[in-house]
Design a protein around this motif. Structure first.
Motif, PDB file in Angstrom:
ATOM      1  N   MET A   1       0.846  -1.250  -0.387  1.00 11.30           N
ATOM      2  CA  MET A   1       0.124   0.214  -0.099  1.00 11.30           C
ATOM      3  C   MET A   1       0.851   1.326   0.292  1.00 11.30           C
ATOM      4  O   MET A   1       1.694   1.577   0.946  1.00 11.30           O
ATOM      5  N   LEU A   2       0.667   2.182  -1.293  1.00 15.75           N
ATOM      6  CA  LEU A   2       1.644   3.070  -1.097  1.00 15.75           C
ATOM      7  C   LEU A   2       0.817   5.264  -0.792  1.00 15.75           C
ATOM      8  O   LEU A   2      -0.586   4.888  -1.726  1.00 15.75           O
ATOM      9  N   THR A   3       0.251   5.117   0.726  1.00 18.89           N
ATOM     10  CA  THR A   3      -0.001   6.058   1.023  1.00 18.89           C
ATOM     11  C   THR A   3       0.313   7.596  -0.188  1.00 18.89           C
ATOM     12  O   THR A   3       2.197   7.635   0.330  1.00 18.89           O
ATOM     13  N   ILE A   4      -0.523   8.382  -0.636  1.00 20.25           N
ATOM     14  CA  ILE A   4      -0.861   9.534  -1.109  1.00 20.25           C
ATOM     15  C   ILE A   4      -0.641  10.909  -0.427  1.00 20.25           C
ATOM     16  O   ILE A   4       0.690  11.977  -0.227  1.00 20.25           O
ATOM     17  N   SER A   5      -1.765  10.801  -0.155  1.00 21.26           N
ATOM     18  CA  SER A   5      -2.295  11.910   0.486  1.00 21.26           C
ATOM     19  C   SER A   5      -3.601  10.524   1.584  1.00 21.26           C
ATOM     20  O   SER A   5      -3.731   9.626   2.163  1.00 21.26           O
ATOM     21  N   ASN A   6      -3.785  11.861   2.286  1.00 23.61           N
ATOM     22  CA  ASN A   6      -4.966  11.110   3.499  1.00 23.61           C
ATOM     23  C   ASN A   6      -5.501  10.414   2.430  1.00 23.61           C
ATOM     24  O   ASN A   6      -6.345   9.781   3.548  1.00 23.61           O
ATOM     25  N   HIS A   7      -5.989  10.811   1.986  1.00 27.45           N
ATOM     26  CA  HIS A   7      -7.224  10.177   0.840  1.00 27.45           C
ATOM     27  C   HIS A   7      -6.955   9.336  -0.639  1.00 27.45           C
ATOM     28  O   HIS A   7      -8.846   8.574  -0.678  1.00 27.45           O
ATOM     29  N   VAL A   8      -5.928   9.505  -0.385  1.00 26.62           N
ATOM     30  CA  VAL A   8      -5.735   8.921  -2.252  1.00 26.62           C
ATOM     31  C   VAL A   8      -4.034   7.509  -1.581  1.00 26.62           C
ATOM     32  O   VAL A   8      -3.195   8.434  -0.873  1.00 26.62           O
ATOM     33  N   SER A  46      -5.407   3.026 -13.584  1.00 22.60           N
ATOM     34  CA  SER A  46      -5.576   2.898 -11.386  1.00 22.60           C
ATOM     35  C   SER A  46      -6.911   2.845 -11.014  1.00 22.60           C
ATOM     36  O   SER A  46      -7.287   3.385 -11.031  1.00 22.60           O
ATOM     37  N   THR A  47      -7.066   3.186  -9.609  1.00 29.91           N
ATOM     38  CA  THR A  47      -8.029   3.623  -8.765  1.00 29.91           C
ATOM     39  C   THR A  47      -7.585   5.753  -8.729  1.00 29.91           C
ATOM     40  O   THR A  47      -8.313   5.542  -7.609  1.00 29.91           O
ATOM     41  N   LEU A  48      -6.405   5.559  -8.971  1.00 31.43           N
ATOM     42  CA  LEU A  48      -6.629   7.327  -8.547  1.00 31.43           C
ATOM     43  C   LEU A  48      -7.626   8.270  -9.284  1.00 31.43           C
ATOM     44  O   LEU A  48      -8.115   7.806  -9.436  1.00 31.43           O
ATOM     45  N   PRO A  49      -8.000   8.847  -7.895  1.00 35.43           N
ATOM     46  CA  PRO A  49      -9.245   9.973  -9.153  1.00 35.43           C
ATOM     47  C   PRO A  49      -8.999  10.700 -10.289  1.00 35.43           C
ATOM     48  O   PRO A  49      -7.646  10.690 -11.055  1.00 35.43           O
ATOM     49  N   ARG A  90      10.192   7.891  -5.645  1.00 41.22           N
ATOM     50  CA  ARG A  90      10.132   7.982  -6.572  1.00 41.22           C
ATOM     51  C   ARG A  90       9.033   8.096  -7.442  1.00 41.22           C
ATOM     52  O   ARG A  90       8.605   9.527  -7.819  1.00 41.22           O
ATOM     53  N   LEU A  91       8.362   7.168  -7.841  1.00 41.60           N
ATOM     54  CA  LEU A  91       6.302   6.903  -7.806  1.00 41.60           C
ATOM     55  C   LEU A  91       5.744   8.116  -7.298  1.00 41.60           C
ATOM     56  O   LEU A  91       4.831   8.680  -7.791  1.00 41.60           O
ATOM     57  N   LYS A  92       5.611   8.091  -5.574  1.00 40.76           N
ATOM     58  CA  LYS A  92       4.978   8.996  -4.752  1.00 40.76           C
ATOM     59  C   LYS A  92       4.968  10.685  -5.597  1.00 40.76           C
ATOM     60  O   LYS A  92       4.856  11.182  -5.466  1.00 40.76           O
ATOM     61  N   GLU A  93       6.582  10.723  -5.140  1.00 46.88           N
ATOM     62  CA  GLU A  93       6.880  12.104  -5.463  1.00 46.88           C
ATOM     63  C   GLU A  93       6.460  12.189  -7.344  1.00 46.88           C
ATOM     64  O   GLU A  93       5.936  13.821  -6.944  1.00 46.88           O
ATOM     65  N   ALA A  98       2.902  16.095  -9.787  1.00 45.76           N
ATOM     66  CA  ALA A  98       1.478  16.817 -10.412  1.00 45.76           C
ATOM     67  C   ALA A  98       0.371  17.367 -10.494  1.00 45.76           C
ATOM     68  O   ALA A  98      -0.497  17.748 -10.915  1.00 45.76           O
ATOM     69  N   THR A  99       0.336  17.261  -9.082  1.00 47.53           N
ATOM     70  CA  THR A  99      -0.937  17.798  -8.643  1.00 47.53           C
ATOM     71  C   THR A  99      -1.122  19.438  -8.288  1.00 47.53           C
ATOM     72  O   THR A  99      -1.424  20.138  -7.888  1.00 47.53           O
ATOM     73  N   LYS A 100       0.608  19.462  -8.184  1.00 45.02           N
ATOM     74  CA  LYS A 100       0.749  20.865  -7.385  1.00 45.02           C
ATOM     75  C   LYS A 100       0.394  21.508  -8.955  1.00 45.02           C
ATOM     76  O   LYS A 100       0.710  21.944  -9.819  1.00 45.02           O
ATOM     77  N   GLN A 101      -0.175  22.722  -8.200  1.00 47.15           N
ATOM     78  CA  GLN A 101      -0.578  24.064  -8.646  1.00 47.15           C
ATOM     79  C   GLN A 101       0.203  25.401  -9.658  1.00 47.15           C
ATOM     80  O   GLN A 101       1.128  24.968  -8.980  1.00 47.15           O
ATOM     81  N   GLN A 102       0.585  25.276 -10.837  1.00 48.50           N
ATOM     82  CA  GLN A 102       1.952  26.173 -11.023  1.00 48.50           C
ATOM     83  C   GLN A 102       1.283  27.394 -11.185  1.00 48.50           C
ATOM     84  O   GLN A 102       0.181  27.767 -11.431  1.00 48.50           O
ATOM     85  N   LYS A 103       2.005  28.438 -10.681  1.00 48.46           N
ATOM     86  CA  LYS A 103       1.955  29.521 -10.749  1.00 48.46           C
ATOM     87  C   LYS A 103       1.413  30.060 -12.105  1.00 48.46           C
ATOM     88  O   LYS A 103       2.499  30.209 -12.962  1.00 48.46           O
ATOM     89  N   VAL A 104       0.327  31.585 -11.977  1.00 54.41           N
ATOM     90  CA  VAL A 104       0.711  32.183 -13.412  1.00 54.41           C
ATOM     91  C   VAL A 104       1.833  32.668 -13.738  1.00 54.41           C
ATOM     92  O   VAL A 104       1.703  33.905 -12.847  1.00 54.41           O
TER      93      VAL A 104
END
Length: 138
Positions: A1-8, A46-49, A90-93, A98-104
């Motif tokens: 089990m690889l935990t990405i965040s609290n919900h994923v 995968s079961t990712l959202p 490295r997969l988790k990273e 990918a989920t981080k929002q880039q600044k405009v």
């Protein structure tokens, strides 16, 4: 089990880890022992959202194929266990990045003062360089 965040979290069946022989120098041990790890993770199956899947597929990364399979090769360490941990980290990273929002980026103009300072510096350097020419003896 690889935990990405609290919900994923990713289940073990979603990540395919296989042993391979490491490349490069290392003597007899590297030629005999399969201590490197090949990690394969199919984004679309995968079961990712959906949000995570879209972001990962939009990434321009060499490790992600056009079919949506992440391939990570870990061979930094001498033991299989450490290489597995490295590949999973490295997969988790990758997924988190990918989920981080880039600044405009908003384009800006240099100020008049900075433009003036730049041109003054260039003219000063030019004067110094012009003095480096041949000295006339007449």
């Amino acid at each position: 089990m690889l935990t990405i965040s609290n919900h994923v979290a990713l289940a073990d069946w979603e990540i395919d880890i296989s042993q391979i022989r490491a490349q490069g120098a290392g003597g007899q041990n590297v030629n005999k022992v399969a201590s490197a790890v090949h990690l394969r993770f199919d984004i679309l199956r995968s079961t990712l959202p959906a949000f995570y899947k879209e972001r990962l597929m939009a990434l321009n990364d060499q490790r992600i194929s056009k079919e949506g399979v992440v391939i990570i090769k870990a061979q930094s360490y001498r033991t299989l266990e450490l290489n597995k941990e490295d590949a999973l980290a490295r997969l988790k990273e990758l997924i988190i990045s990918a989920t981080k929002q880039q600044k405009v980026r908003r384009p800006t103009k240099p100020t008049k003062g900075s433009q003036r300072r730049r041109v003054d510096h260039k003219t000063r350097k030019g004067k110094i360089k012009s003095l480096r020419g041949k000295v006339s003896t007449s």
